[in-house]
Scaffold this active site. Structure first.
Site, short mmCIF file in Angstrom:
data_model
loop_
_atom_site.label_atom_id
_atom_site.label_comp_id
_atom_site.label_asym_id
_atom_site.label_seq_id
_atom_site.Cartn_x
_atom_site.Cartn_y
_atom_site.Cartn_z
N SER A 22 -13.21 -7.74 6.36
CA SER A 22 -13.56 -6.89 7.51
C SER A 22 -13.63 -5.41 7.11
CB SER A 22 -12.58 -7.08 8.67
OG SER A 22 -11.33 -6.50 8.40
N ASN A 23 -12.83 -5.00 6.13
CA ASN A 23 -12.94 -3.62 5.64
C ASN A 23 -14.26 -3.41 4.92
OD1 ASN A 23 -10.54 -1.71 6.06
ND2 ASN A 23 -9.54 -3.66 5.58
N MET A 94 -6.47 -9.51 -3.40
CA MET A 94 -5.10 -9.99 -3.46
C MET A 94 -4.60 -10.31 -4.86
SD MET A 94 -3.90 -9.48 -0.67
CE MET A 94 -4.16 -9.29 1.10
N ASN A 111 -6.96 1.75 -3.15
CA ASN A 111 -6.58 0.57 -2.36
C ASN A 111 -6.21 1.01 -0.95
OD1 ASN A 111 -5.72 -2.17 -1.88
ND2 ASN A 111 -3.60 -1.48 -2.07
N HIS A 113 -3.67 -0.02 2.19
CA HIS A 113 -2.46 -0.80 2.46
C HIS A 113 -2.10 -0.66 3.94
CE1 HIS A 113 1.24 -2.87 1.50
NE2 HIS A 113 1.85 -2.02 2.28
N ASP A 145 -2.30 2.50 -9.60
CA ASP A 145 -1.80 2.63 -10.97
C ASP A 145 -1.01 1.36 -11.28
OD1 ASP A 145 0.63 2.94 -9.73
OD2 ASP A 145 0.81 5.08 -10.14
N ASP A 149 1.47 -0.87 -5.19
CA ASP A 149 1.40 -0.03 -3.99
C ASP A 149 2.13 1.31 -4.18
OD1 ASP A 149 -0.10 -1.94 -2.62
OD2 ASP A 149 1.68 -2.98 -1.91
N GLU A 178 -7.70 0.87 9.93
CA GLU A 178 -8.14 0.73 8.53
C GLU A 178 -9.65 0.94 8.43
OE1 GLU A 178 -6.77 -2.65 6.15
OE2 GLU A 178 -5.24 -3.06 7.64
C1 GAR Z 1 -6.22 -5.63 5.24
O1 GAR Z 1 -5.33 -5.52 6.31
C2 GAR Z 1 -5.71 -4.86 4.04
O2 GAR Z 1 -5.07 -3.67 4.37
C3 GAR Z 1 -4.74 -5.85 3.46
O3 GAR Z 1 -5.40 -7.08 3.56
C4 GAR Z 1 -6.25 -7.06 4.70
C5 GAR Z 1 -7.63 -7.47 4.28
O4 GAR Z 1 -8.45 -7.64 5.39
N1 GAR Z 1 -4.41 -5.54 2.12
C6 GAR Z 1 -3.17 -5.68 1.64
O5 GAR Z 1 -2.27 -6.13 2.28
C7 GAR Z 1 -3.04 -5.25 0.20
N2 GAR Z 1 -1.65 -5.17 -0.13
P1 GAR Z 1 -10.02 -7.71 5.23
O6 GAR Z 1 -10.29 -8.76 4.14
O7 GAR Z 1 -10.51 -8.17 6.56
O8 GAR Z 1 -10.52 -6.36 4.85
#
Ligand code: GAR
Length: 204
Positions: A22-23, A94, A111, A113, A145, A149, A178
């Site tokens: 979704s991002n 991930m 990234n 978070h 890095d 996180d 986000e």
């Molecule tokens: C998002 O909430 C992102 O911040 C998180 O995974 C989700 C992905 O959603 N990322 C983490 O937790 C990284 N540590 P998306 O696939 O719909 O963008």
């Protein structure tokens, strides 16, 4: 390991995903509507069935999917080089990038978070914050890095989660944020003059 933080030569962005995307979708829409001041030039998924790859197809973007493994790192780096990618945006990616990959990629890696780092790093940050009972949580965009996180923070935004009632509601509220903040942070990196002092990301 030292990361050579530098202002960018091009505005070519690669987005790495693992799932829903979704991002990525928000970034692609923002690019289309000229809200994102960069060009999403390549999408990589370590999962071949990632739902987010449908957005790559819908928006006619170059993409590849193969497992993120040591033996594939060279291949991935060569693609990024061939496509003149200057910045990688991890969006729900991930896998933990190896120090070898981070060192070899000569651009920047960022990234998003779903919590206010350094609170609640790692997985399920939204639930961690809810379960802890914090009244405020939010979103962090940071450099990648070798500390999980733990990279320098580029942008953060806080929201009140006091009345969310459950972790799913927190997750939804944070996700909406986000989708805005990631583009804002990328725009700063792509268009502003910026530098690092200690752990401080400073832009004009
Ligand atoms: C998002 O909430 C992102 O911040 C998180 O995974 C989700 C992905 O959603 N990322 C983490 O937790 C990284 N540590 P998306 O696939 O719909 O963008």
């Amino acid at each position: 390991m030292e990361i050579s933080y530098k202002n960018l030569n091009s505005r070519r962005v690669a987005v790495f995903i693992s799932g829903r995307g979704s991002n990525l979708k928000a970034m692609l829409n923002n690019e289309k509507n000229r809200i994102l001041n960069g060009e999403i030039s390549f999408i990589y998924s370590n999962e071949k069935n990632a739902l987010g790859l449908n957005y790559a197809k819908k928006f006619n973007k170059d993409f590849e999917s193969f497992p993120y493994k040591k033996k594939n790192e060279g291949h991935l780096l060569r693609i990024l080089k061939a496509k003149n990618i200057d910045i990688i945006a991890l969006a729900g990616f991930m896998k933990i990038l190896s120090s070898h990959f981070i060192a070899k990629f000569k651009g920047l890696i960022v990234n998003i978070h779903p919590a206010l780092l350094p609170s609640f790093p790692g997985l399920n940050a939204q639930k961690q914050a809810y379960d802890y009972g914090t009244k405020i949580s939010g979103v962090t965009v940071h450099f990648v890095d070798n500390d999980l996180d733990g990279g320098i923070i580029i942008k953060q935004r806080a929201i009140n989660i006091e009345n969310c009632g459950n972790a799913d509601a927190v997750t939804k509220k944070i996700l909406r944020l986000e989708h805005k903040i990631y583009t804002e942070a990328l725009n700063i990196l792509l268009t502003k003059k910026w530098h690092i002092e200690g752990r401080h990301f400073i832009y004009e």
